[in-house]
Structures are given as C-alpha cells and as structure tokens.
Design an enzyme around this catalytic site. Structure first.
Site: not given
Ligand SMILES: O=c1ccn([C@@H]2O[C@H](COP(=O)(O)OP(=O)(O)O[C@H]3O[C@H](CO)[C@@H](O)[C@H](O)[C@H]3O)[C@@H](O)[C@H]2O)c(=O)[nH]1
Length: 461
Positions: A118, A374, A83, A19, A355, A141
C-alpha cells in the site's frame, strides 16, 4: 517473451478503510497472469478475515495470506482517540512486516524479489533495499488528485500561508491539472491539522517516497485525468493506471445480495429513478444529518436503497422504516457495484470515497456528494467541477430541503440529464481502457513485468 523465473512477491496491505480489498483484487490478477510466482499477502487477521474467502484460497494456490500483528500491545487500554488503532498499527508495521517476510522466506524457500505495498508504507524502499529485493512497488488506493496533493505537499506548504486571509479559497493552479481544486479541498495533514502527528507524518513521508519506487499504480484509468497522469508519469519511475479494477477479470467475487436489493430493484418499473445512498466502510454521518436524509426520503417519495450499518438504525426518526417500507429499503450492506450497475438506479448519494466514485462511473450513475474527510473533498471537486458528473449537497451538509432539491435536479431536470450523458460517456471510456488494447490493459502488462521479472537490487539514492 521467455517465461518468468519463479519468484516470490511480498504484498503489504493497509488494514483499514477500503484499502486491502482493491489490493487483493490486483494481486489475484497478477497471480492469475503469473501462476509460477508466489504471492505472500501480509495483513492483520481481522482484515484478512473480511477479504479472503474460499474463492481466493481455492482458485489461487499461489496466494498465501499471513496474519501480522495489529500493533495493539497486550493489555492496551484504548483512550477513544480517533485513529488510535491506525497509529498503533503504523508504528508497529515496519518491524512486524520485516519479521513476517523473513518467516515467509523460510517457509517457501524463496527469497523475496519484489515488495508490493500500500502506498502508505513509505518505508518500503528501505525494507526492500535491506532485504536485497529487486523492486519495490506502491499501490495508491485513491484517485490521481489526492496522490498529486500528497506528492506536492512541500510545494503546497511553501506556496500557501494558511495564516493569510481567504487562503482556503486559493486555487491549486501551481500544480498541473489542479487549477479547479482549492486549498479547502486538501486532505487533513497536507496544510491543516497537527502536521507532526502519526498519520499526516506518514502521508508526508509517503509523498516524498513515491519517486523512489520502481512503479506507483492506481485503481483508475488514464483518460479520467490526462493532465495529472501526464505530470505524475514525468515524476515517478512508472505511473500506471490499471483500473477500474471491478471491470477486469479476475476481480473480487461479488458481494452476496443478502437483503434482496437486486430483486427489489428488478421490480422498479422506471429506469434511473432510484436513489442509492451509502457512505462507505468508515464514515457515519452525524445523527442530525441521518434524520435530514430520512425526512427527505419520507417526504419526497423518491424510491431508495440506503446502506446503513445496523448500529445506526437507532438514529433514524421513529416510524421512518414503516412509513417507507413500500418505497425503499434500508440494508446493513448492499452489493454496491451491482446496485450501481442496475438500470433502475438514477443517483448515488455518496461520501466520495474513491472506490465509490469509480464504481459510480462504471455504473453510469451521477452523484450527490457529501464528502467528510481525507481525499473525499478533492474527489467531490473532481466529480462536480472537472468531470461535471455530480453535485455537492446544498450547504455542504444534509438538510431535508437541500437533499430534496439535489434529488430533483439529478433525477428530473435537464442538468441531471446532462450529468447522466457525461457519466455514460466516461463509462464507455473506462470500458475501453480495460479492453484488449486499452491503456489500463497495457499498464497492467508493465506492472506485471516490474513485479514478476525482477532485475538487479533496490538501491535508494
Ligand atoms: O453497502 C455497501 C457499502 C460499501 N460497499 C463497498 O465498500 C467500498 C467503499 O469504498 P470507498 O468508497 O473507497 O469508501 P471507504 O470505505 O470510506 O474508503 C476509504 O478508502 C478509500 C480509498 O483509499 C478513500 O478514498 C476513502 O476516502 C476512505 O474513507 C466500495 O468498494 C463499495 O462497493 C459495499 O459493497 N456495500
């Protein structure tokens, strides 16, 4: 246009999941476009430490990070409840934000004119009104479908009875743009689970608060989902798609390639042949599923890069790392956006965090989806059934055979080629959206205006 008067924007980040990083990306862009504006960025110390680096502090002297309380009382003994950290933070956030904003006002000598939060912080409107700010702006986000689900939560609760047999298979066709989504795709807390607990309660209040903000913006582009965008534009004061954020400058600096993923990819001869596997920053699939993924990779011979946290390696089958040393890499963290943009990568095995979905579109890489919680189930439905750029893993959870079939489908079959063609066209649309006259560029100008040209004071009705 006359130059903006100097103003002070308070930015409030949610410190969990992915986020705070996209919020900082947009704040960097706003700060570059409005160098006279001060941006005070409130976030927990732990989260600030992971997203702020020298690059931001030296390039953007008008952004200042403040560490706020994480809400964990002294001597608190964690119960192990999932959580728990989030709940403690959410309970403390309204008061700790107020105190910290007051401190930043004293320190900078500038009253705050805009509160940018946010979207989770439903209380931002009251806070902005009490502190006599001119505007409150919310950043969602995740994607448009989950935002819509939270906005329409009351309507969904009125229309769907979960007690009714088969209700989980009912389509959400009474919501504009959601006819292909089913009740079972909804995030926990909309209709299922303990609706009165802290997190679902926060999401419900957030859904109700959205029309009160001067603007709600998201990291997406309008053309991705025109119907939902059109509907939310008619419901909110301003609904602004300003992404994909990683395509616009100044974005966040790239993740360093500490494990040499890009070098390794450079050595792969065939285009679109490598599977990239990652489940984001929060989720870790259960041990049995990790084993199934590993056996599929070991048996199928598909070259792969697997982003897997160090502490999960112990769950891999004995001998897996040695056996796959020539065909794959297991790394604790990958430069994901660069990996997905590499010509050698042909499929992304993902949990469908927002993302990740957007980065896959930007890379033109079709997805194999294994959503967990989620918004991820809604994102999966969008990927597979609305946009047709991916496929759900067979049976909903990883099995060796199911994953092998999906890999074959995406990498080798005609249906996979069609997905690749579709996602490549979407990639072009995304690039146009952030181009000189693109929809996201125009929306960013509107956002900049709301954030840095304050008028009047917030009055909630
Ligand atoms: O080896 C890795 C793994 C991940 N990433 C980055 O980490 C981010 C991951 O983001 P996302 O795919 O959104 O997953 P989460 O970290 O799980 O994000 C949380 O937040 C998101 C935005 O609100 C929600 O959509 C998801 O469900 C929630 O778990 C991305 O930008 C990736 O590029 C890296 O750079 N390297």
């Amino acid at each position: 246009m006359a130059p903006s008067p100097p103003c002070h924007v308070a930015v409030a980040a949610f410190p969990f999941g992915t986020h705070a990083a996209p919020l900082l990306a947009i704040v960097r862009r706003l700060a570059a476009a409005s160098p006279g504006t001060t941006f005070s960025f409130f976030n927990t110390r732990q989260s600030n430490n992971t997203i702020f680096n020298k690059d931001t502090t030296t390039q953007f002297p008008n952004i200042k990070a403040y560490d706020i309380w994480d809400g964990v009382p002294e001597g608190h003994v964690f119960t192990g409840k999932p959580q728990e950290r989030i709940e403690l933070f959410v309970k403390a956030a309204p008061e700790s934000l107020r105190i910290n904003i007051e401190m930043a006002v004293v320190e900078t000598g500038r009253e705050v004119s805009c509160l940018l939060t946010d979207a989770f912080f439903w209380f931002g409107g009251e806070l902005a009104q009490d502190m006599r700010m001119a505007s409150w702006v919310q950043f969602w986000t995740a994607g448009p479908c989950s935002l819509s689900a939270h906005f329409y939560t009351d309507l969904i609760r009125q229309r769907i009875s979960i007690a009714a047999k088969g209700s989980e298979n009912e389509p959400l066709s009474f919501i504009p743009g959601m006819s292909k989504f089913l009740v079972q795709d909804l995030p926990e807390g909309v209709l299922f689970g303990n609706l009165e607990s802290v997190f679902p309660n926060m999401l419900h209040k957030m859904g109700l608060s959205l029309p009160r903000a001067k603007a709600v913006f998201i990291n997406s582009f309008e053309e991705l989902d025109k119907t939902i965008t059109h509907d939310l534009k008619s419901k909110f004061n301003k609904f602004l798609n300003v992404g994909p954020l990683n395509l616009v400058s100044p974005s966040l600096p790239p993740t360093p390639d500490e494990s040499g993923c890009l070098r390794w990819l450079g050595g792969q001869k065939a285009d679109a042949s490598v599977a990239y596997i990652s489940f984001g920053s929060v989720m870790m699939p259960p041990r049995e599923e990790l084993e199934e993924i590993a056996t599929a990779l070991e048996g199928g011979g598909v070259p792969s890069i697997w982003s897997l946290r160090e502490n999960a390696r112990q769950n891999l089958p004995i001998g897996f790392l040695e056996k796959t040393r020539k065909t794959g890499m297991v790394v604790p963290w990958a430069p994901q956006t660069d990996v997905l943009a590499h010509r050698a990568v042909g499929v992304f095995v993902t949990h469908c965090g927002w993302n990740s979905v957007l980065e896959s579109i930007v890379g033109g890489v079709p997805m194999i989806c294994r959503p967990f919680f989620g918004d991820q189930r809604l994102n999966r439905r969008m990927v597979q059934e609305v946009l047709e750029i991916g496929v759900k893993v067979e049976g909903g959870a990883f099995t060796k055979v199911g994953l092998e079939r999906c890999l074959d489908l995406v990498l080798c079959q005609e249906r996979g080629k069609k997905m690749r063609d579709k996602i490549k066209s979407l990639k072009e649309v995304a690039n146009e959206a952030v181009g000189p006259r693109g929809s996201s560029t125009e929306n960013f100008k509107l956002l900049l205006d709301v954030v840095t040209r304050p008028q009047g004071v917030v009055r909630l009705i």
